[in-house]
Design an enzyme around this catalytic site. Sequence first.
Site, mmCIF file in Angstrom:
data_model
loop_
_atom_site.group_PDB
_atom_site.id
_atom_site.type_symbol
_atom_site.label_atom_id
_atom_site.label_comp_id
_atom_site.label_asym_id
_atom_site.label_seq_id
_atom_site.Cartn_x
_atom_site.Cartn_y
_atom_site.Cartn_z
ATOM 1 C CB SER A 1 53.568 -31.251 2.239
ATOM 2 O OG SER A 1 52.340 -31.628 1.659
ATOM 3 C CG ASP B 1 68.263 -23.054 -12.398
ATOM 4 O OD1 ASP B 1 67.821 -22.013 -11.886
ATOM 5 O OD2 ASP B 1 67.535 -23.895 -12.962
ATOM 6 C CD GLN C 1 66.385 -18.711 -10.911
ATOM 7 O OE1 GLN C 1 66.197 -19.237 -9.810
ATOM 8 N NE2 GLN C 1 66.984 -19.342 -11.906
#
Length: 300
Positions: A234, A216, A289
């Site tokens: 951001s 992961d 994933q």
Amino acid sequence: MSDYSQLIDELLATVALIEVSPDVFEGKSHDYVGARIFGGQVLAQAIMAAAHTLNEDKPCHSLHGYFLRGGDINQPVIYQVRRLRDGRSLSAREVTAIQYKQVRGKPPVEQVIFSMIASFSPMEEGLEYQEDMPVYPPPEDLLAEQDLKEDYVGKVPKALKSRFMRRRHIEIKPVKPRDPIHPEPMKPKQANWLRIRELGNQPIAIQQALLAFSSDFYLVGTGLMSHGISFMTSGLQAASIDHSMHFHRHFDLNDWLLYDMWSDTTSNAMGLNHGQFWQDGKLVATVQQEGLMRLRVPKS
């Protein structure tokens, strides 16, 4: 005890579940990536919970899981295992991971944070084929992730420096390091060498659980590469949505494994990422994933 030995003890404590009732287990939560539970922790603990219900020692050969809610590191996770099948070779388990949300003035509310179905089968002789292992510089020629952080820590906001520099429980050596502060758009393909040295001789269930834990790291970030953004950009909201894994051959996490990752598409605020683990020329596991990658641009 060395600092690294302490990290190994913490990692092994993560996969040391407590049986609270038949086929129900409790796992302690740890701060691996912040206030929310690291997806790798839930994967590892779910595998261990399923393995504890097997009548004989069978390795996992495939798992398919969905992350349904963010978990709270201040709460343990309860794993409920349902025995779907026990045949002569194949055994199937459904694992549901639950936490209890505290609501002021009310009883705790049960929340499912993860659901997985896993299949177990003994490894046996049969038809063999695989592609050739990708060729990358060996780990001996590369810098460790922890050393690379020293080059970037001066660019990290003061409030994040301590967490940024915190040592991982697994040793990672990126093949082609990427600047996490000012990333450039590039082909969404990356590779890391990784290992958990000093892990020692562990049962196959723990080895598989910790490989799932390791899988992961970096995988969701692969889908971000073509867009020139990173986890420190951001306005980025990123999270694992699902995770599948197939275990093909024996491996040993004490020694270096190559984790080769790539992404072939991003759309609808999601990216599909793929990975392969290699050791000594053998393909030992495959990962896939889908990750959330929602970028909110601040209003001017």
